[in-house]
Design a protein around this motif. Sequence first.
Motif, short mmCIF file in Angstrom:
data_model
loop_
_atom_site.label_atom_id
_atom_site.label_comp_id
_atom_site.label_asym_id
_atom_site.label_seq_id
_atom_site.Cartn_x
_atom_site.Cartn_y
_atom_site.Cartn_z
N ARG A 196 39.28 30.44 32.33
CA ARG A 196 40.64 29.92 32.22
C ARG A 196 41.65 30.91 32.78
O ARG A 196 42.78 30.56 33.05
CB ARG A 196 40.97 29.62 30.76
N LYS A 197 41.25 32.14 32.90
CA LYS A 197 42.10 33.15 33.50
C LYS A 197 41.29 33.93 34.53
O LYS A 197 40.14 34.27 34.29
CB LYS A 197 42.63 34.11 32.44
N ILE A 198 41.90 34.16 35.68
CA ILE A 198 41.29 35.01 36.71
C ILE A 198 42.31 36.06 37.11
O ILE A 198 43.43 35.74 37.47
CB ILE A 198 40.86 34.19 37.94
N GLU A 199 41.89 37.31 37.00
CA GLU A 199 42.79 38.41 37.38
C GLU A 199 42.21 39.14 38.57
O GLU A 199 41.00 39.47 38.59
CB GLU A 199 42.97 39.36 36.20
N VAL A 200 43.03 39.39 39.57
CA VAL A 200 42.60 40.09 40.77
C VAL A 200 43.01 41.56 40.69
O VAL A 200 44.18 41.87 40.41
CB VAL A 200 43.20 39.45 42.04
N VAL A 201 42.05 42.45 40.89
CA VAL A 201 42.32 43.89 40.88
C VAL A 201 41.78 44.50 42.17
O VAL A 201 40.97 43.89 42.89
CB VAL A 201 41.66 44.58 39.66
N LYS A 202 42.22 45.70 42.47
CA LYS A 202 41.75 46.37 43.68
C LYS A 202 40.28 46.77 43.55
O LYS A 202 39.49 46.63 44.49
CB LYS A 202 42.60 47.61 43.95
N GLU A 203 39.91 47.25 42.37
CA GLU A 203 38.54 47.71 42.14
C GLU A 203 38.24 47.65 40.66
O GLU A 203 39.11 47.89 39.82
CB GLU A 203 38.38 49.15 42.65
N LEU A 204 37.00 47.33 40.32
CA LEU A 204 36.59 47.27 38.92
C LEU A 204 36.12 48.65 38.46
O LEU A 204 35.55 49.41 39.25
CB LEU A 204 35.47 46.25 38.74
N PRO A 205 36.33 49.00 37.18
CA PRO A 205 35.89 50.31 36.68
C PRO A 205 34.38 50.42 36.69
O PRO A 205 33.68 49.45 36.38
CB PRO A 205 36.46 50.35 35.26
N LYS A 206 33.88 51.62 37.05
CA LYS A 206 32.43 51.82 37.15
C LYS A 206 32.01 53.10 36.44
O LYS A 206 32.77 54.05 36.33
CB LYS A 206 31.99 51.87 38.61
N GLY A 207 30.76 53.09 35.98
CA GLY A 207 30.18 54.27 35.36
C GLY A 207 29.58 55.19 36.40
O GLY A 207 29.72 54.98 37.62
N PRO A 208 28.88 56.25 35.98
CA PRO A 208 28.35 57.25 36.91
C PRO A 208 27.34 56.72 37.91
O PRO A 208 27.18 57.28 38.99
CB PRO A 208 27.71 58.29 35.98
N GLY B 117 27.56 53.70 39.19
CA GLY B 117 28.19 52.65 39.97
C GLY B 117 28.16 51.31 39.28
O GLY B 117 28.63 50.31 39.81
N LYS B 118 27.60 51.28 38.07
CA LYS B 118 27.53 50.03 37.30
C LYS B 118 28.92 49.67 36.79
O LYS B 118 29.67 50.52 36.32
CB LYS B 118 26.57 50.21 36.13
N ILE B 119 29.29 48.38 36.90
CA ILE B 119 30.59 47.92 36.41
C ILE B 119 30.63 48.07 34.88
O ILE B 119 29.74 47.61 34.18
CB ILE B 119 30.84 46.46 36.83
N MET B 120 31.67 48.75 34.39
CA MET B 120 31.81 49.01 32.96
C MET B 120 32.79 48.00 32.36
O MET B 120 34.01 48.18 32.40
CB MET B 120 32.33 50.44 32.74
N LYS B 121 32.25 46.93 31.81
CA LYS B 121 33.11 45.84 31.31
C LYS B 121 34.01 46.28 30.17
O LYS B 121 35.14 45.82 30.05
CB LYS B 121 32.24 44.66 30.87
N ARG B 122 33.52 47.21 29.35
CA ARG B 122 34.34 47.61 28.21
C ARG B 122 35.58 48.39 28.62
O ARG B 122 36.47 48.62 27.80
CB ARG B 122 33.49 48.44 27.23
N GLU B 123 35.63 48.84 29.88
CA GLU B 123 36.79 49.61 30.35
C GLU B 123 37.79 48.75 31.13
O GLU B 123 38.80 49.24 31.62
CB GLU B 123 36.32 50.78 31.22
N ILE B 124 37.49 47.46 31.25
CA ILE B 124 38.40 46.56 31.95
C ILE B 124 39.65 46.34 31.09
O ILE B 124 39.55 46.02 29.91
CB ILE B 124 37.72 45.21 32.26
N LYS B 125 40.80 46.52 31.70
CA LYS B 125 42.07 46.31 31.01
C LYS B 125 42.82 45.16 31.70
O LYS B 125 43.12 45.23 32.88
CB LYS B 125 42.92 47.58 31.02
N LEU B 126 43.09 44.12 30.92
CA LEU B 126 43.78 42.95 31.45
C LEU B 126 45.29 43.13 31.36
O LEU B 126 45.79 43.90 30.53
CB LEU B 126 43.37 41.70 30.68
N SER B 127 46.01 42.42 32.22
CA SER B 127 47.46 42.44 32.18
C SER B 127 47.94 41.75 30.91
O SER B 127 47.64 40.58 30.68
CB SER B 127 48.05 41.71 33.40
N GLU B 128 48.68 42.48 30.08
CA GLU B 128 49.11 41.92 28.80
C GLU B 128 50.08 40.76 28.99
O GLU B 128 50.18 39.87 28.15
CB GLU B 128 49.78 43.01 27.97
N ALA B 129 50.77 40.75 30.13
CA ALA B 129 51.77 39.70 30.36
C ALA B 129 51.13 38.34 30.63
O ALA B 129 51.76 37.30 30.48
CB ALA B 129 52.67 40.08 31.52
#
Length: 516
Positions: A484-496, A498-510
């Motif tokens: 229901r929501k799609i947010e576009v970012v430049k790059e997703l956060p990754k661990g050492p 290179g795995k995408i770290m979902k718990r570090e994703i921060k969504l726009s509060e607005a």
Amino acid sequence: MSLNLAVILEDSARKHPDKVVMILDDFKMTYAELDAASNQVANALVDAGLKQGDRVGMMLPNVPQFPVVYFGILKAGMIAVPMNVLLKAPEVEYYLSDSESSAFVYFDMFAAEAIKGADAVKSIKHKVQVPLIPGTAAPEGSVDLSEFTKGKAPTFDMVATEADDICLLIYTSGTTGHPKGAALTNFNLFMCCHNGTHIFEFHQDTDVIMATLPMFHSFGLSNVVNGCIHGGITMTLLPRFDADKALEIIQRDKVSLFLGVPTMYFAMLNHPERSTYDTSTLRLCVSGGASIPGEVLKAWEDATGTKILEGYGLSETSPTATFNQLDVGTKVGSIGTAVFGVDVKIFDEEGKEVAQGELGEIVIKGHNIMKEYWRKPEATAESIKNGWFHSGDIGYVDEDGFFFIVDRKKEMIIRGGFNVYPREIEEVIYAFPQVAEAAVIGIPDEKFGEEVVAVVAPKPGEEIDVGELQAFVKERVAAYKYPRKIEVVKELPKGPTGKIMKREIKLSEAEEPAKA
């Protein structure tokens, strides 16, 4: 049964002492040189008063000193504690204090946090700095590695440890609570690299493996470092993954084996000048650490003529549990079949095996299961029940014995009483032409309990139209599943790794999820 994992180095050094074992740009080291240097480390540790079973912290990137120090620790019968080089001081303090390490070897680029963390740990008696530039003075309270090993004999009588003795503590990522040390034994790790030499079908005369997966991570240490040494081949080091540099090294050193995580393949595929590099020497590519979309598998094979084979495992399983094995057969999208000596099943929540094709938790039993979570008996008992390690991953097995992961148990989204598995939605999103990276997560929602959200990054030079992407996904999945929501970012956060770290994703509060 007596077994010290370092026998793999001594054996390879005896068989081909003059063969190059490591390359880092213009630097090269032979098997004989690695064996001798690790012997000096072992002698230095013993002379410093450390004893068999003592823990030694390591905060080193993919530099030649990592294998030198690592095998020195093993030869002395001690326990290596590799650590992420990007840890902050409180995390360093936790790892060293939880393991009660007696010595700590760190890289000077990360000295500030390393020293601050180590200074707070009473058990640390020796701090050893590995300099980026030889001759760099170590800070007060530390000693340079060359000084630590100066005058030490290049021979050492390897300690005769037992197969079931712990030789490595790999700390888990700690998605919940503090990280836990997966205590791996000599036998755990020997069997993993022994299996690897057969699965990868090493060619001793020609194979060169890329070592860009962090050596402080179980995937890079067990499958690349230990595998290379046991197989008697050469590894070329890339301390920090960069697509341009990786392609350059593949061409320069005629790399034949590349082990990576999905984001590494994404980056190389999307490199604007990829086609100008010669990748024809690649004969086998492996992906692990996270599921890789089918679209990426096909694109890589089309671009390089080389298949990417998926495997699966965890720090607690040394790590390999399943793999798409060439002599057994492969299936796209599958994590393969159980490796030799390992049993894998699908259990329901009551601990009973489910029928073929039914979803359940992946459980694993065999020579690869850790001995324990370091000094955490309750956590160990919770994860290992009747010999079966409970992975927390949801999957199924087909009629041919191939396993498929649907998602992490803890990442499953429950929307309005329906289970939504992020992996399924991510597969659809990756098929959208402009998407380079994607992660699907759940956020709290008053009406449905949880709502489905996608965070995506575009390919270089591309733009993502959120409306078009949402319509694209909506056409391909059930109504309750599409984001229901799609947010576009430049790059997703990754661990050492290179795995995408979902718990570090921060969504726009607005922004709020769109209404259904």
